[in-house]
Structures are given as C-alpha cells and as structure tokens.
Enzyme design. Structure first.
Site, PDB file in Angstrom:
ATOM      1  N   HIS A 160       0.832  -1.229   0.000  1.00  0.00           N
ATOM      2  CA  HIS A 160       0.000   0.000   0.000  1.00  0.00           C
ATOM      3  C   HIS A 160       0.858   1.268   0.000  1.00  0.00           C
ATOM      4  O   HIS A 160       0.334   2.367  -0.206  1.00  0.00           O
ATOM      5  CB  HIS A 160      -0.945   0.023   1.204  1.00  0.00           C
ATOM      6  CG  HIS A 160      -1.960  -1.071   1.183  1.00  0.00           C
ATOM      7  ND1 HIS A 160      -2.837  -1.253   0.139  1.00  0.00           N
ATOM      8  CD2 HIS A 160      -2.229  -2.062   2.078  1.00  0.00           C
ATOM      9  CE1 HIS A 160      -3.609  -2.309   0.388  1.00  0.00           C
ATOM     10  NE2 HIS A 160      -3.254  -2.819   1.556  1.00  0.00           N
ATOM     11  N   ASP A 196      -2.328 -10.406  -2.775  1.00  0.00           N
ATOM     12  CA  ASP A 196      -2.920 -10.021  -1.489  1.00  0.00           C
ATOM     13  C   ASP A 196      -4.410  -9.714  -1.715  1.00  0.00           C
ATOM     14  O   ASP A 196      -4.798  -9.278  -2.798  1.00  0.00           O
ATOM     15  CB  ASP A 196      -2.191  -8.773  -0.968  1.00  0.00           C
ATOM     16  CG  ASP A 196      -2.599  -8.373   0.439  1.00  0.00           C
ATOM     17  OD1 ASP A 196      -1.859  -8.676   1.385  1.00  0.00           O
ATOM     18  OD2 ASP A 196      -3.673  -7.722   0.583  1.00  0.00           O
ATOM     19  N   HIS A 198      -6.063  -7.258  -0.694  1.00  0.00           N
ATOM     20  CA  HIS A 198      -6.255  -5.819  -0.928  1.00  0.00           C
ATOM     21  C   HIS A 198      -5.482  -5.344  -2.153  1.00  0.00           C
ATOM     22  O   HIS A 198      -4.362  -5.798  -2.392  1.00  0.00           O
ATOM     23  CB  HIS A 198      -5.791  -5.026   0.302  1.00  0.00           C
ATOM     24  CG  HIS A 198      -6.456  -5.463   1.577  1.00  0.00           C
ATOM     25  ND1 HIS A 198      -5.853  -6.349   2.450  1.00  0.00           N
ATOM     26  CD2 HIS A 198      -7.657  -5.156   2.102  1.00  0.00           C
ATOM     27  CE1 HIS A 198      -6.670  -6.565   3.478  1.00  0.00           C
ATOM     28  NE2 HIS A 198      -7.773  -5.861   3.290  1.00  0.00           N
ATOM     29  N   ASP A 285      -4.269 -13.046   2.889  1.00  0.00           N
ATOM     30  CA  ASP A 285      -5.533 -12.614   3.510  1.00  0.00           C
ATOM     31  C   ASP A 285      -6.730 -12.941   2.617  1.00  0.00           C
ATOM     32  O   ASP A 285      -7.858 -12.520   2.892  1.00  0.00           O
ATOM     33  CB  ASP A 285      -5.504 -11.120   3.908  1.00  0.00           C
ATOM     34  CG  ASP A 285      -4.769 -10.245   2.932  1.00  0.00           C
ATOM     35  OD1 ASP A 285      -4.481 -10.684   1.795  1.00  0.00           O
ATOM     36  OD2 ASP A 285      -4.480  -9.072   3.292  1.00  0.00           O
TER      37      ASP A 285
END
Ligand code: SP5
Ligand code: ZN
Length: 342
Positions: A160, A196, A198, A285
């Site tokens: 991120h 991931d 996200h 995740d």
C-alpha cells in the site's frame, strides 16, 4: 528455496482504529513467527539474514523527502511531547493544499499517509528498513546468486506504500523496491503480481507510467473493499505505462473457482510480457477465515497458486504482504512456496 528473515520486525507493532476503538494492529509480530515456524518445520531451505542496503536503494520507489520523514518522524513526535504511537489524523484531500509539506509533525503525518493504519513507533524505521532489505537480499540472491526463487519474509508489509505515502500497515514498498533493484541490475522487464486480498495501490502507483515494470493485481473489488479508492478494472496505466497495469477485482465470497480463473488470466498476461523476473506480492488474507477480508480460499488452494506460478518457468521473488488469520498464514504462505517447488 532460500528464505530471508530478521527478528528486527519485532521492533514494530502499531495501533489502529477498529470499529472506532484504538487497538493493537492486526498486522502483529506473531504473524512473522508463524510463517518462519512453518518454513522451518517444512524444511523449505536455508534461512538467511538480510544484507544491509543503503537508503539510496529505496529511492527508485520513494522520494527522498518521504524517506527522511520516515527516519525522523518518531523523534519529531517525541520532541513535541507525546509518547504513545504517532498516528495521522488529517489529510490533504481533494481541493486542500497538497503541494506544501507542513513543518509540524502532526501535519507531516497526514501529508505522508493515506489512512490511519500506519502508526509510527520507536522501532518503526528500523523494522521497515530491515523489511525492505529482506526483499532486496532476495532479489540479489536471484540475480547474482543464481537462485531460481527466493522468499522474503517481510514484516511490515509494503504494497500500500507509494512514492510519497504510507498506508494499510505499509511504509516502504518492499516489492517495488526489489523490482526497481532488478531493473537497475540487469533485468530489462520485471512483472509484479499482487495476490494479497487488498489492491496493491502503492505498487500500481509507483509503476503506473512505466512499461518496464508490469503490475497485475487480484483483489477484493474496491467498491466494497479497502483501499476503496484504487484497484478498478479501468486503471490501465498512463503515458508509456498504458497497457502495463492490470487489475482483476473480484466479488466478496470469491473461492478457488473464481480466483483460479482470474489467476490464469494474470499468468497468461505475464507470459506474454516475458519478464526477466517476477515479483509476487504474497498476501494470504484471501483465506476463508481471514478476520478482515472476504474471499474463501482453502489451505490447499495455496498449493495451486504456487503450481500455476511455477508453470510460468521464470525466476520468482516471493515477498510476504498481508494475512491476518495468524494460525493459518504459515501453512498458506508456505503452501504457495511448496506448490511452486513441487
Ligand atoms: C497489507 C495489508 O493487507 N493491509 C491491509 C490494510 C487494511 N486496513 C483496513 C482494514 C479495514 C477492514 N474492514 C473490515 C471489515 C470486515 N467486515
Ligand atoms: Zn491485504
């Protein structure tokens, strides 16, 4: 497969707001312990400490003023009389001024952050620096050490974090730093595949205008998943980078059927690009029991991810990103690596 790991990650454990209440971050030290224990238990291969790289090696992915902010933020916070974790609380959104770096630490924290999931603590800089060095060490082992694959057991994660901001538990973009290092040391083309849950907004942003680094991401649709403001299908790159960014957003509840099909598509795209090296932002995740995500992958599905990546027949640096069901992240992350090696 070589694993690169350091205990230094323990120096960092932030706080975040969960349902409006300040709590220790889901991104916690026991995550790395679980993954390391599984690496050892499965005898994946040697576990090596990182080499120390200078800050100049992070500067392809991040600005110098952002790097110096990260290095001095804790001292500035302490000098202004606070001793709990530093958290950003104000952001230069839309029509506010985002061209001027504030002088006071509270302003700087917001200026260099996309959310409040990035506490700065006394040990944060050392931990994030070491995490980036793990990714660089892994890439070095592939490029100069002749390894076909390596695993950087990074913590804190990185995807991120963009050129000039932190966010979502990420400070330095370990995968982007490794990809840039590969470009500076002989690789003509590099691909970064982000699995991931996200969207890897930071990595996308860093390479958005470039055709020498292809970015691909499978993730929860930003319509209803963090980071909300990045990761849509129509983000295709810009300028020279147009056509070198591929987002595959997937709905809540996605299981192997939907996930495997999207991964297949991403792999075809990577094969067509024919990079010299592939960096995999390995978040787990996507697991069915992850406490902050909503896909439904099972333990064995991670073996399949590894097998599909192996079929590409190219060197791969695996860089650990998210995954918060601490009991299972060791099995899931190492399943990808063992599926790759099988
Ligand atoms: C590296 C990484 O995986 N960072 C993730 C940061 C996510 N931070 C915000 C999470 C908000 C979760 N909201 C969960 C709602 C679940 N019902
Ligand atoms: Zn994640």
């Amino acid at each position: 497969m070589l694993t690169f790991y350091s205990d230094t990650h323990r120096l960092h454990h932030g706080s975040e707001l969960k349902d409006g209440v300040l709590m220790p971050c889901f991104e916690m030290p026991s995550r790395a312990d679980t993954v390391l224990n599984r690496v050892l238990q499965q005898q994946l291969g040697e576990v090596l400490p990182p080499q120390q790289f200078g800050v100049e090696h992070y500067a392809g992915a991040h600005s110098l003023r952002y790097l110096s902010f990260l290095q001095t933020a804790w001292e500035e916070w302490r000098a202004s009389g606070r001793d709990h974790h530093a958290l950003p609380l104000v952001w230069p959104v839309r029509d506010l001024r985002s061209d001027l770096e504030p002088e006071f630490i509270d302003g700087k924290l917001g200026f260099y952050a996309m959310d409040a999931g990035v506490a700065i603590t006394a040990g944060t800089w050392q931990a994030v620096k070491t995490s980036a060095d793990l990714a660089l060490s892994g890439m070095e082992a592939i490029q100069r050490g002749g390894q076909h694959a390596a695993f950087a057991l990074c913590r804190p994660p990185g995807h991120h974090a963009a050129h000039e901001y932190m966010g979502g538990y990420c400070y330095l973009n370990n995968a982007a730093i490794a990809a840039q290092y590969a470009r500076s040391h002989g690789a003509k083309r590099v691909a970064v595949l982000d699995v991931d849950y996200h969207h890897g907004n930071g990595t996308q942003s860093i390479f958005y205008q470039r055709d020498d680094v292809l970015f691909l991401s499978l993730h929860g649709d930003p319509k209803n998943s963090y980071p909300y403001f990045s990761g849509h299908r129509d983000e295709l790159g810009a300028g020279n980078g147009f056509g070198y960014n591929l987002n595959l957003p997937l709905p809540h509840g996605t299981d192997w059927q939907g996930y495997g099909a999207a991964l297949q598509k991403a792999c075809q795209h990577i094969a067509g690009y024919a990079p010299d090296v592939l960096v995999v932002s390995l978040g787990v995740d996507t697991f069915k029991d992850d406490p902050i995500s909503s896909f439904r992958l099972e333990n064995d599905d991670y073996l399949r991810i590894g097998q599909m990546l192996a079929r590409l027949g190219m060197p791969v640096l695996f860089v650990l990103e998210g995954g918060y069901m601490v009991d299972d992240i060791g099995v899931n992350a190492v399943n990808v690596l063992q599926g790759f090696e099988a």
